[in-house]
Design an enzyme around this catalytic site. Structure first.
Site, PDB file in Angstrom:
ATOM      1  N   LYS A 220     -55.956 -59.626 -59.142  1.00 26.30           N
ATOM      2  CA  LYS A 220     -55.972 -60.923 -59.795  1.00 26.30           C
ATOM      3  C   LYS A 220     -54.626 -61.112 -60.470  1.00 26.30           C
ATOM      4  CE  LYS A 220     -58.310 -63.675 -63.216  1.00 26.30           C
ATOM      5  NZ  LYS A 220     -59.569 -63.831 -63.953  1.00 26.30           N
ATOM      6  N   LYS A 273     -56.862 -63.167 -55.702  1.00 23.95           N
ATOM      7  CA  LYS A 273     -56.923 -64.431 -56.423  1.00 23.95           C
ATOM      8  C   LYS A 273     -55.588 -64.714 -57.080  1.00 23.95           C
ATOM      9  CE  LYS A 273     -59.281 -66.252 -60.387  1.00 23.95           C
ATOM     10  NZ  LYS A 273     -60.171 -65.921 -61.453  1.00 23.95           N
TER      11      LYS A 273
HETATM   12  C1  PBG Z   1     -61.862 -65.356 -66.032  1.00 25.28           C
HETATM   13  C2  PBG Z   1     -61.609 -66.102 -64.785  1.00 25.28           C
HETATM   14  C3  PBG Z   1     -60.588 -67.027 -64.544  1.00 25.28           C
HETATM   15  C4  PBG Z   1     -60.844 -67.561 -63.295  1.00 25.28           C
HETATM   16  C5  PBG Z   1     -61.995 -66.947 -62.782  1.00 25.28           C
HETATM   17  N1  PBG Z   1     -62.446 -66.041 -63.730  1.00 25.28           N
HETATM   18  C6  PBG Z   1     -59.472 -67.531 -65.381  1.00 25.28           C
HETATM   19  C7  PBG Z   1     -58.529 -66.654 -66.056  1.00 25.28           C
HETATM   20  O1  PBG Z   1     -58.352 -65.488 -65.727  1.00 25.28           O
HETATM   21  O2  PBG Z   1     -57.920 -67.147 -67.007  1.00 25.28           O
HETATM   22  C8  PBG Z   1     -60.016 -68.637 -62.651  1.00 25.28           C
HETATM   23  C9  PBG Z   1     -60.651 -69.411 -61.568  1.00 25.28           C
HETATM   24  C10 PBG Z   1     -59.996 -70.690 -61.233  1.00 25.28           C
HETATM   25  O3  PBG Z   1     -58.879 -71.022 -61.702  1.00 25.28           O
HETATM   26  O4  PBG Z   1     -60.596 -71.424 -60.464  1.00 25.28           O
HETATM   27  N2  PBG Z   1     -61.634 -64.019 -66.078  1.00 25.28           N
END
Ligand code: PBG
Length: 347
Positions: A220, A273
């Site tokens: 991520k 992601k």
């Molecule tokens: C939280 C999380 C996030 C997303 C999914 N789970 C945001 C972040 O890490 O700030 C983002 C998903 C999206 O932007 O559609 N841990």
């Protein structure tokens, strides 16, 4: 001294002669495989299918409640009763799964994110209701503290503002157990703490939930494309950024290490992601690991296409389809996308 170039005084008749000269015979004409819709369909390598998708939702309190999301055109936050209807519709469309994110009112957020461990939290009550009414839908829930913490971070903070790894992982284990008891099919740790997958697996097994799967947000990135998601949850960290735990967008090989650890710790599915900006990472994990690869076409990716389409600058549905198709072509067999329903309806 420059040498004068030879005079090229081609006459109109000569030009015509050159144009009418046919190219040499070609044995390889790739265009033959593109000559008609039928032939194109025969040679097509990748197809989107509703069963590729996971549809994310933002859950709010109350009954029959919906709130439009300005930075995510076409989407709404929904209350649990309306999410039951959504779950039914996903099943009808052949979309197997939904991912739920709770919108926690700010007065219930605190530094520890204690709402995450409340047995009758909005998220857990919603999971119970949907599972009771639509048992066939697969429910995926995030394991991370950011929807619950007043500081918006995914982990517990020390007094001097450091995200505490091991203390956070302990809370994640407890969160996973509560979610499993509520009926979740897949838990998805999304916080990027070290050692979380192994700890969550051990916690789930210790309560006899060895059938609950772990989809690890394995790679991520610390991405700017999460903006509209943070608007939806009200989870923008007022201070600091997530660079000390989410991965640096400049790094590719680190993704191998993260994936290797998650596989060793018991992950069932690996996620990359965001999606489109990281197709190289999707392809790399697909090539190197025998687990299913998921990708999250995140909020910013969705909203960019919607915004351009609203301005008439892009054909929205085509651009969305092409984005998701590319993510699948790169190697993801599971795609989290806010456009799941609209694309599935057209397939
Ligand atoms: C939280 C999380 C996030 C997303 C999914 N789970 C945001 C972040 O890490 O700030 C983002 C998903 C999206 O932007 O559609 N841990």
């Amino acid at each position: 001294m420059t040498t004068a170039s030879p005079k090229t005084n081609t006459s109109a008749a000569q030009t015509q002669k050159i144009i009418s000269r046919r190219p040499e015979a070609l044995t390889r004409r790739p265009r033959r495989n593109r000559k008609s819709p039928a032939v194109r369909a025969m040679v097509r390598e990748t197809r989107l299918h509703p069963s590729d998708f996971v549809a994310p939702y933002f859950v709010i309190e109350g009954n029959n409640q919906r709130q439009a999301l300005t930075s995510m055109p076409g989407l709404e936050r929904l209350s649990a009763d309306l999410l039951v209807r959504e779950a039914e519709e996903l099943c009808r469309l052949g979309i197997p799964a939904m991912a739920l994110f709770p919108v926690v009112p700010s007065e219930r957020k605190d530094a520890e994110g204690s709402e995450a461990l409340r047995e009758d939290s909005l998220l857990l009550e919603t999971v119970r209701l949907i599972k009771k009414e639509v048992p066939d839908i697969c429910i995926v829930t995030d394991i991370a503290l950011d929807p619950y913490t007043s500081h918006g971070h995914d982990g517990l903070l020390s007094n001097d503002g450091v995200i505490l790894n091991d203390e956070t992982v302990q809370v994640l284990g407890a969160m996973a157990c509560l979610q499993a008891h509520a009926g979740v099919d897949i838990v998805a740790p999304s916080d990027m703490m070290d050692g979380r997958v192994g700890h969550i697996r051990a916690c789930l097994d210790s309560i006899n939930k060895c059938d609950v799967s772990i989809l690890a947000y394995s790679t991520k990135y610390a991405s700017a494309f999460y903006g509209p998601f943070r608007d939806a949850l009200g989870s923008h960290p007022p201070q600091g950024d997530k660079l000390s735990y989410q991965q640096d967008p400049a790094n590719a090989r680190e993704a191998l290490l993260e994936a290797e650890l998650d596989v060793a710790e018991g992950a069932d599915i690996l996620m990359v992601k965001p999606g489109l900006p990281y197709l190289d990472i999707i392809a790399m994990l697909h090539e190197n690991f025998p687990l299913p690869i998921a990708a999250y076409h995140v909020s910013g990716e969705y909203s960019m296409i919607k915004a351009a389409a609203e301005n008439g600058w892009l054909d929205g549905p085509k651009a969305m389809h092409e984005s998701l198709l590319s993510i699948k072509r790169a190697g993801a067999s599971i795609i989290f996308t806010y456009a799941a329903k609209e694309i599935a309806q057209k397939l």
